[in-house]
Design a protein around this motif. Structure first.
Motif, short mmCIF file in Angstrom:
data_model
loop_
_atom_site.label_atom_id
_atom_site.label_comp_id
_atom_site.label_asym_id
_atom_site.label_seq_id
_atom_site.Cartn_x
_atom_site.Cartn_y
_atom_site.Cartn_z
N THR A 254 -8.61 -3.07 11.65
CA THR A 254 -7.82 -3.32 12.85
C THR A 254 -6.36 -3.66 12.57
N THR A 255 -5.98 -3.89 11.32
CA THR A 255 -4.59 -4.22 11.00
C THR A 255 -3.67 -3.09 11.45
N ARG A 256 -2.53 -3.46 12.04
CA ARG A 256 -1.55 -2.48 12.49
C ARG A 256 -0.31 -2.57 11.61
N TYR A 257 0.12 -1.43 11.06
CA TYR A 257 1.35 -1.35 10.27
C TYR A 257 2.39 -0.63 11.12
N VAL A 258 3.47 -1.32 11.45
CA VAL A 258 4.47 -0.80 12.38
C VAL A 258 5.86 -0.95 11.76
N GLY A 259 6.87 -0.45 12.47
CA GLY A 259 8.25 -0.71 12.09
C GLY A 259 8.90 0.33 11.22
N ARG A 260 8.09 1.17 10.58
CA ARG A 260 8.66 2.19 9.71
C ARG A 260 7.66 3.32 9.56
N ASP A 261 8.13 4.55 9.67
CA ASP A 261 7.26 5.69 9.48
C ASP A 261 6.94 5.87 8.00
N VAL A 262 5.66 6.05 7.71
CA VAL A 262 5.21 6.23 6.33
C VAL A 262 4.88 7.71 6.13
N PRO A 263 5.42 8.32 5.09
CA PRO A 263 5.12 9.74 4.84
C PRO A 263 3.63 9.95 4.60
N GLU A 264 3.12 11.07 5.08
CA GLU A 264 1.70 11.37 4.88
C GLU A 264 1.36 11.51 3.40
N SER A 265 2.36 11.84 2.59
CA SER A 265 2.12 12.02 1.16
C SER A 265 2.15 10.72 0.37
N ALA A 266 2.38 9.58 1.06
CA ALA A 266 2.51 8.30 0.36
C ALA A 266 1.21 7.94 -0.36
N VAL A 267 1.36 7.34 -1.53
CA VAL A 267 0.22 6.92 -2.33
C VAL A 267 0.49 5.52 -2.88
N ALA A 268 -0.57 4.84 -3.26
CA ALA A 268 -0.43 3.52 -3.88
C ALA A 268 0.27 3.67 -5.23
N ALA A 269 1.18 2.76 -5.50
CA ALA A 269 1.97 2.85 -6.74
C ALA A 269 1.10 2.69 -7.98
N ASP A 270 -0.04 2.01 -7.84
CA ASP A 270 -0.91 1.78 -9.00
C ASP A 270 -2.11 2.71 -9.02
N ARG A 271 -2.06 3.80 -8.25
CA ARG A 271 -3.23 4.68 -8.14
C ARG A 271 -3.63 5.30 -9.47
N GLU A 272 -2.67 5.69 -10.27
CA GLU A 272 -2.97 6.42 -11.50
C GLU A 272 -3.04 5.52 -12.73
N LEU A 518 -20.32 3.39 -18.63
CA LEU A 518 -19.30 4.33 -18.15
C LEU A 518 -19.41 4.52 -16.64
N PHE A 519 -20.62 4.49 -16.12
CA PHE A 519 -20.84 4.63 -14.68
C PHE A 519 -20.06 3.56 -13.91
N PHE A 520 -20.09 2.34 -14.41
CA PHE A 520 -19.40 1.25 -13.72
C PHE A 520 -17.91 1.20 -14.05
N GLN A 521 -17.57 1.35 -15.31
CA GLN A 521 -16.18 1.11 -15.71
C GLN A 521 -15.25 2.27 -15.40
N SER A 522 -15.77 3.48 -15.28
CA SER A 522 -14.89 4.62 -15.02
C SER A 522 -14.85 5.03 -13.56
N VAL A 523 -15.49 4.26 -12.69
CA VAL A 523 -15.46 4.58 -11.26
C VAL A 523 -14.06 4.37 -10.71
N TYR A 524 -13.65 5.24 -9.77
CA TYR A 524 -12.40 4.98 -9.06
C TYR A 524 -12.74 4.10 -7.87
N ALA A 525 -12.27 2.85 -7.91
CA ALA A 525 -12.58 1.88 -6.86
C ALA A 525 -11.43 1.83 -5.86
N PRO A 526 -11.63 2.29 -4.63
CA PRO A 526 -10.54 2.24 -3.66
C PRO A 526 -10.16 0.82 -3.32
N LYS A 527 -8.89 0.60 -3.03
CA LYS A 527 -8.42 -0.71 -2.63
C LYS A 527 -7.06 -0.54 -1.97
#
Length: 538
Positions: A254-272, A518-527
């Protein structure tokens, strides 16, 4: 020295140039003049505080002064153009709630524009999103979460928690945090006690730029699972939440992020960032040993030694599962989550299977008694169906976290593959033959094929980022030692089984231990975009 300086000749005075009759001001002149009058957000906040020492009326403008109406709930609203990333909200939340030194209920991270808009970036402050359909509440096996019917705030009930951490896996935003000191999970509750008294939450009150406020938002009246019986949930369009954040259709934040348009291509800086996740060693042992026990018991029926070994492996795995709980004495309440939690269903399924290895292992040592043959037939024939049902619940636990790296096809191949490899090894122990040896070798190799297909992605340096690519690069990078050990020991087990199948058993256990790690440690965990270090799980 001073007398020497006094004797030095003074530098020639610069000749004054006549000022132009008409001064021409440029945009640079105007910007420099304006800069002299600008204040930092902290300075403006300080000036305002000096003028108005009692800020209570001001803070009440940042929260609703009435409870949500029908079809509404409270939610955080974050003005992106005001957030400076100062982390005053993090500090205030930590101080007011008395959190542990390594505990944080609010995070500040960053997103950037990705390849299409590489110069764009934005700091992001996040806490619990108090979702319409909370994954943490649905996954909890003991009912340690509740969603307030009046305000919509999702609260964690500390006294009910058993510390299993399944809510951490179920939340796609990494909101619940495990407190090792207390052996339970805790999370943001929007400072509901303060809101009830007309006071702003700590993060709202501490933000010097008023980037966070509480608002009332409209929500769906029906749970997601019941919103459409005719139309698949996957076909319902997901609401726009925040590009670069996890899929909002999973829990409907339910959180609302307002005040600035975010590009659709935006990604988390720590994703990789190639940072391995927590290994969860008690779960590694529990899953691997229980599945090995089920398989070895089913394949080794008729061989007393194999049956005893299978029972020992299974109950060793059940014992290891208790080590994952922060409050194991409260686990008897698992039945409270049977309607929604796959973890509750797993506990029930394995509890139903547990007597079977005992009966099968004990029957050969018991004297004849009435109905012994009937009990033997019933016990041996129930091993495979009930065992596979129990393993299926384990598969669903991880599939239900909506982590792409744990999707059903991958998790089922790994878990049922473990049952198959130990089942064929049990068959080789009970009935040694060329065919049983062939079945064992084929099962071990077949189980490794999906794993090899994933790690091949790491060789493509120009591939677009994906969760599977992230997993592959983790396994070929920081986890490469475990990866090499997994395959090397598996092939060694096949070779050793040709000479002595019993000697292959510990080798296969070690190989599967590496696979489950490896199953646990190599999973990509969304956040949510947050800190750049590893997540703090127990």
């Amino acid at each position: 020295m001073s007398s020497l300086l006094q004797r030095l000749p003074a530098p020639p005075a610069a000749k004054k140039q006549a000022a132009p009759s008409h001064e021409v001001r440029t945009l640079i002149d105007d910007l420099i003049a304006e800069q002299k009058t600008l204040q930092t957000p902290i300075a403006r906040y300080s000036d305002y505080h000096d003028r108005e020492p009692d800020l209570a009326p001001h803070y009440r403008t940042l929260i609703p002064l009435s409870k949500p109406g029908e079809g509404e709930q409270y939610a955080f609203e974050v003005s992106l153009d005001r957030c400076t990333g100062c982390k005053a909200c993090v500090s205030a939340c930590h101080s007011l709630n008395g959190l542990d030194d390594d505990e944080a209920w609010r995070d500040v991270g960053m997103i950037h524009g990705g390849r299409k808009t590489p110069g764009w970036q934005q700091t992001i402050t996040t806490a619990c999103h108090h979702c319409e359909d909370p994954g943490c509440m649905n996954g909890c096996p003991v009912g340690a979460y509740e969603k307030d019917p009046d305000t919509g705030i999702v609260r964690h009930l500390d006294d009910q928690c058993i510390g299993c951490s399944y809510c951490i896996l179920k939340c796609p935003f990494d909101v619940p945090k495990y407190s090792k000191k207390r052996g339970i999970v805790r999370k943001c509750d929007m400072c509901h006690q303060r809101l009830a008294e007309g006071e702003a939450p700590a993060c709202v009150q501490a933000c010097p730029t008023e980037a966070i406020r509480i608002v009332k938002v409209a929500v769906s009246k029906e749970p997601k699972a019941e919103s459409s019986k005719k139309e698949s949930i996957s076909t319902i369009p997901a609401p726009r939440f925040l590009p670069g954040a996890p899929d909002p259709s999973i829990t409907r934040p339910t959180t609302r992020y307002v005040g600035r348009d975010v590009p659709e291509s935006a990604v988390a800086a720590d994703r990789e960032n190639l940072v391995p996740e927590h290994a969860h060693w008690p779960l590694v042992l529990m899953l691997m040993l229980t599945q090995a026990g089920v398989g070895l018991l089913a394949g080794g029926l008729g061989n007393t030694a194999a049956t005893l070994a299978a029972a020992g492996l299974f109950f060793a795995g059940m014992g290891a599962s208790v080590l994952h709980l922060g409050q194991p004495l409260k686990a008897w309440r698992f039945f409270l989550g049977l309607r929604t939690s796959w973890l509750s269903r797993e506990i029930l399924a394995f509890s139903m299977f547990a007597p079977i290895p005992i009966v099968v292992a004990a029957l050969p040592f018991l004297p004849d008694f009435p109905f012994k043959d009937l009990i033997t037939v019933a016990a041996t024939r129930s091993v495979l169906p009930i065992g596979l049902i129990a393993v299926f619940t384990s598969v669903m636990i991880y599939h239900d976290t909506h982590r792409a790296s744990w999707r059903f096809s991958i998790t089922a191949a790994r878990f049922f593959g473990t049952v198959a490899t130990f089942g064929t090894l049990g068959l080789l122990l009970a009935k040694p033959s060329a065919w049983s040896m062939l079945f064992f070798a084929a099962a071990v190799i077949a189980k490794m094929i999906p794993e090899l297909r994933i790690i091949r992605l790491a060789d493509d340096r120009n591939a677009e980022w994906s969760t599977d690519l992230h997993t592959a690069r983790l396994q070929r990078g920081p986890l490469n030692t475990s990866l090499d050990g997994r395959f090397l020991i598996a092939f060694t087990a096949i070779a050793v089984a040709l000479v002595n199948p019993w000697a292959a058993l510990p080798l296969l256990l070690i190989s599967e231990l590496f696979e489950r790690q490896l199953f646990f440690q190599s999973v990509y965990a969304p956040k949510m975009p947050g800190s750049f270090g590893p997540k703090r799980h127990h």
